[in-house]
Design an enzyme around this catalytic site. Structure first.
Site, mmCIF file in Angstrom:
data_model
loop_
_atom_site.group_PDB
_atom_site.id
_atom_site.type_symbol
_atom_site.label_atom_id
_atom_site.label_comp_id
_atom_site.label_asym_id
_atom_site.label_seq_id
_atom_site.Cartn_x
_atom_site.Cartn_y
_atom_site.Cartn_z
ATOM 1 N N SER A 35 -40.802 -7.933 -15.069
ATOM 2 C CA SER A 35 -40.088 -7.655 -16.316
ATOM 3 C C SER A 35 -41.062 -7.608 -17.495
ATOM 4 O O SER A 35 -41.896 -6.715 -17.562
ATOM 5 C CB SER A 35 -38.974 -8.691 -16.509
ATOM 6 O OG SER A 35 -38.024 -8.264 -17.439
ATOM 7 N N ASP A 65 -29.656 -4.505 -10.295
ATOM 8 C CA ASP A 65 -30.221 -5.168 -11.467
ATOM 9 C C ASP A 65 -29.376 -4.837 -12.707
ATOM 10 O O ASP A 65 -29.258 -3.679 -13.100
ATOM 11 C CB ASP A 65 -31.660 -4.690 -11.664
ATOM 12 C CG ASP A 65 -32.424 -5.480 -12.717
ATOM 13 O OD1 ASP A 65 -31.786 -6.106 -13.579
ATOM 14 O OD2 ASP A 65 -33.667 -5.449 -12.675
ATOM 15 N N HIS A 95 -32.292 -8.819 -10.710
ATOM 16 C CA HIS A 95 -33.561 -8.740 -11.428
ATOM 17 C C HIS A 95 -34.634 -9.639 -10.828
ATOM 18 O O HIS A 95 -35.759 -9.643 -11.304
ATOM 19 C CB HIS A 95 -33.306 -9.126 -12.891
ATOM 20 C CG HIS A 95 -34.370 -8.693 -13.846
ATOM 21 N ND1 HIS A 95 -34.761 -7.381 -13.993
ATOM 22 C CD2 HIS A 95 -35.132 -9.406 -14.731
ATOM 23 C CE1 HIS A 95 -35.707 -7.303 -14.922
ATOM 24 N NE2 HIS A 95 -35.958 -8.509 -15.364
#
Length: 294
Positions: free
Chosen positions: A116, A236, A264
């Protein structure tokens, strides 16, 4: 350099002797985990409230450390790394901290796995310091996102209560059983460590900081020269998997792996599969055969 004794930052079952350490990066006392030996692999965590290297990588450090020297720092503003007064949070300061961390440990070149926000920082290394990067794994990367999902908005607007932390974490996982009471408690307590919530609010809500300014253009990614593995969860809710499909189109030497029934947190929800995928991807650079290895 000194070894810390933070009880939440060590894994007593680690077979490669994972250690919780600190090192000075300029005036930033940087907390990190180290395990294994060999070619270095740098793990860069994401940006949710209460996050730390250990929270993101607790199921990654030991397996990757079986073959590599794993280094997992708490990025500036997160975890148990210090937050010097006057720090301005954003891609530039995060990248400078990561490069400074490598310098402090004398590491000239490394593989990187970025989750991320960590993927965005890793792309910064690829674009601005390509000589420091060997192979690159981007997981749940949002660099090419076009908007903010409702789940990401909930994350950015977090207020420190156990109930809100549970709501935030359930937005990260496909399987609700992953979000245990213990995980919620762990992340909540980390989010209210002295200075943690204040830094988190500054990053994403204070105009003097640029924590949300993490987008790149596809044209930027065309300059990435590192061999790249892109990993995403099909389900996600924070960053849609389609963002990684666009990333695949933008990076010349890239491949994409999508996990179904995964949110995620591929490194937690599909830990064994993810670790095997990562080791095999790195191993090819080392000119080793995959035969007989997991």
């Amino acid at each position: 350099m000194s070894v810390t004794d933070h009880p939440a930052a060590t894994d007593p079952t680690s077979s490669v002797g994972a250690q919780s350490r600190t090192v000075m990066v300029g005036d930033i006392k940087t907390h990190y985990h180290e395990a294994g030996s060999g070619a270095p692999v740098l793990l860069l965590h994401g940006s949710g409230p209460g996050v730390s290297a250990w929270a993101n990588w607790k199921r990654t450090i030991d397996p990757i450390g079986q073959e590599y020297r794993v280094l997992a720092p708490d990025i500036l503003g997160f975890g148990y790394t210090s937050r010097p007064e006057g720090t301005v949070y954003g891609p530039a300061s995060w990248l400078a901290h990561v490069i400074g961390f490598l310098d402090a440990l004398g590491i000239e070149k490394t593989h990187i796995i970025g989750n991320s926000l960590g993927a965005r920082i890793a792309l910064g290394v690829a674009l601005e310091h390509p000589q420091r990067l060997d192979k690159l794994i981007l997981m749940g990367s949002g660099a090419l996102r076009t908007g903010t999902t409702p789940a990401l908005a909930v994350t950015r607007n977090y207020q420190p209560t156990l109930e809100e932390m549970g709501t935030v974490l359930r937005g990260f996982a496909y399987d609700p059983s992953v979000v245990t009471d213990e995980l919620v408690e762990e992340r909540y307590r980390a989010s209210v460590e002295p200075g943690a919530f204040e830094a988190y609010r500054q990053m994403f809500h204070d105009a003097a900081h640029s924590g949300s300014d993490t987008k790149l253009d596809a044209a930027d990614l065309a300059d990435v020269r590192a061999k790249t593995l892109i990993v995403h969860g099909y389900d996600d809710k924070i960053i849609p998997y389609e963002v990684s499909v666009r990333t695949l189109s933008a990076i010349d030497d890239a491949q994409l792996h999508i996990f179904r029934k995964c949110g995620h947190w591929a490194q937690l929800e599909f830990a064994d599969e993810f670790n095997t995928l990562a080791r095999r991807f790195f191993r090819r650079t080392d000119h080793e055969s995959d035969a007989g290895k997991a």
